[in-house]
Design a protein around this motif. Structure first.
Motif, mmCIF file in Angstrom:
data_model
loop_
_atom_site.group_PDB
_atom_site.id
_atom_site.type_symbol
_atom_site.label_atom_id
_atom_site.label_comp_id
_atom_site.label_asym_id
_atom_site.label_seq_id
_atom_site.Cartn_x
_atom_site.Cartn_y
_atom_site.Cartn_z
ATOM 1 N N ARG A 79 -2.441 13.091 -3.819
ATOM 2 C CA ARG A 79 -3.191 11.872 -3.569
ATOM 3 C C ARG A 79 -3.782 11.870 -2.161
ATOM 4 N NH1 ARG A 79 1.293 7.716 -6.266
ATOM 5 N NH2 ARG A 79 1.031 8.477 -8.407
ATOM 6 N N ASP A 80 -4.986 11.388 -2.071
ATOM 7 C CA ASP A 80 -5.709 11.296 -0.806
ATOM 8 C C ASP A 80 -5.909 9.816 -0.489
ATOM 9 O OD1 ASP A 80 -7.741 11.026 1.144
ATOM 10 O OD2 ASP A 80 -8.633 12.954 0.570
ATOM 11 N N ARG A 81 -5.275 9.345 0.579
ATOM 12 C CA ARG A 81 -5.312 7.918 0.893
ATOM 13 C C ARG A 81 -6.732 7.403 1.126
ATOM 14 N NH1 ARG A 81 -1.869 6.012 4.304
ATOM 15 N NH2 ARG A 81 -0.454 7.783 4.289
ATOM 16 N N LEU A 91 -1.768 7.489 -11.098
ATOM 17 C CA LEU A 91 -2.684 8.193 -10.203
ATOM 18 C C LEU A 91 -2.280 9.663 -10.126
ATOM 19 C CD1 LEU A 91 -2.810 5.558 -7.321
ATOM 20 C CD2 LEU A 91 -4.685 6.112 -8.869
ATOM 21 N N LEU A 141 -8.447 7.115 -2.266
ATOM 22 C CA LEU A 141 -7.848 6.055 -3.077
ATOM 23 C C LEU A 141 -8.251 4.656 -2.634
ATOM 24 C CD1 LEU A 141 -4.205 7.372 -3.621
ATOM 25 C CD2 LEU A 141 -6.033 7.218 -5.307
ATOM 26 N N ARG A 178 -1.652 13.471 -8.804
ATOM 27 C CA ARG A 178 -1.258 14.067 -7.524
ATOM 28 C C ARG A 178 -1.910 15.442 -7.404
ATOM 29 N NH1 ARG A 178 3.013 11.182 -5.219
ATOM 30 N NH2 ARG A 178 4.183 9.842 -6.634
ATOM 31 N N TYR A 237 -6.079 2.458 -8.291
ATOM 32 C CA TYR A 237 -5.271 2.119 -7.119
ATOM 33 C C TYR A 237 -5.382 0.636 -6.798
ATOM 34 C CZ TYR A 237 -3.758 2.018 -2.218
ATOM 35 O OH TYR A 237 -3.128 1.708 -1.043
ATOM 36 N N ASP A 286 0.826 -1.214 0.000
ATOM 37 C CA ASP A 286 0.000 0.000 0.000
ATOM 38 C C ASP A 286 0.857 1.259 0.000
ATOM 39 O OD1 ASP A 286 -2.853 -0.949 0.165
ATOM 40 O OD2 ASP A 286 -2.020 -2.021 1.878
ATOM 41 N N LEU A 337 0.775 4.064 -2.959
ATOM 42 C CA LEU A 337 0.380 5.412 -2.551
ATOM 43 C C LEU A 337 1.421 6.458 -2.928
ATOM 44 C CD1 LEU A 337 -1.558 7.298 -0.911
ATOM 45 C CD2 LEU A 337 -0.144 6.740 1.094
ATOM 46 N N ASP A 361 -10.524 3.508 -5.135
ATOM 47 C CA ASP A 361 -10.215 3.885 -6.509
ATOM 48 C C ASP A 361 -9.833 2.643 -7.322
ATOM 49 O OD1 ASP A 361 -8.247 4.670 -8.722
ATOM 50 O OD2 ASP A 361 -9.071 6.601 -8.141
#
Length: 263
Positions: free
Chosen positions: A231-233, A227, A236, A229, A242, A199, A203, A239
């Protein structure tokens, strides 16, 4: 035009007496300026060895590493390393640990300029409030932030991260991952990072380098992470891009694990 960081046909062997073990075999990788590349693979696949070759801490048995078209054959301030262990000097304060690197790299600058630059990098990792504390007086996450600030203060061409969050709890790890993403987007650093965390790799990365098992490890697969930028965990987590990237890395690692068991 050649890549900003070029690893070309690198082998690395270690000898003990008459026995020789080839850890890496014919590793080639091109990293562009400003790219965030993560190296992942099972233990013993030579990830740290490859990072140490790029850092100039060990030499390749065969092949070459070029940074900005200059051969890497020794440590230098153009490559800063952050290890899993923070590597701070325990008798120095947070400010003094960073200032030590600043004084070494920017010896020609005035005292006031070096002081301001040290404070600037403390501020980048949100640690100005702890400037006078020693490593024994701050948390593990704060120590790693100081280590990252010290590395950034050298203004390296490449930032090398060797499992920098591996010893931290999950919440601290997530916070520092977000901070590293923010710093990389702000500063445009070229980053090469080692991790065991799938992960984390997806990420943070623009590209993931998946290593085959050692000995004689090499690059098994390269995966672009398309993905956008920043980025929001949380966003995602659901997503589809992702999740597909995550699945592809897990599949590669699972196949490598099955290969070891079958052997």
């Amino acid at each position: 035009m050649s890549a900003y960081l070029a690893i070309e046909n690198v082998d690395k062997s270690f000898s003990r007496g008459a026995a020789e073990t080839k850890v890496l075999e014919d590793v080639s990788l091109a990293v562009e300026k400003g790219e965030f590349v993560t190296i992942i693979g099972h233990s013993g696949c030579g990830k740290s060895t490859l990072l140490n070759i790029v850092a100039g801490l060990t030499t390749a048995t065969r092949g070459v590493v070029l940074l900005d078209e200059r051969e890497v054959n020794a440590p230098g301030p153009d490559r800063a390393v952050v290890f899993q262990n923070h590597s701070l000097l325990p008798w120095l304060t947070a400010y003094e640990n960073i200032r030590l690197a600043v004084d070494k790299v920017f010896a020609g600058a005035s005292r006031a300029e070096r002081h301001d630059w040290t404070l600037h990098n403390l501020g980048l990792v949100q640690m100005t409030h702890a400037r006078d504390r020693r490593p024994g007086e701050i948390s593990g996450g704060m120590k790693q932030r100081i280590g990252i600030a010290r590395a950034l203060a050298m203004q390296p061409k490449v930032l090398l991260l060797d499992e920098p969050f591996g010893a931290l709890d999950a919440l601290t790890r997530a916070h520092l991952q977000d901070q590293v993403m923010s710093l990389q987007e702000t500063l445009g650093n070229t980053v090469m990072m080692i991790t065991h965390d799938v992960d984390e790799a997806v990420l943070l990365s623009d590209r993931i380098v998946m290593m085959t098992n050692g000995p004689r490890a090499t690059i098994g697969e390269l995966l672009d992470i398309p993905l956008p930028r920043p980025r929001d965990r949380v966003a995602l987590a659901a997503d589809p891009v992702y999740l597909d990237c995550r699945q592809r890395v897990l599949q590669f690692l699972y196949e490598r694990h099955r290969y070891v068991e079958a052997a």
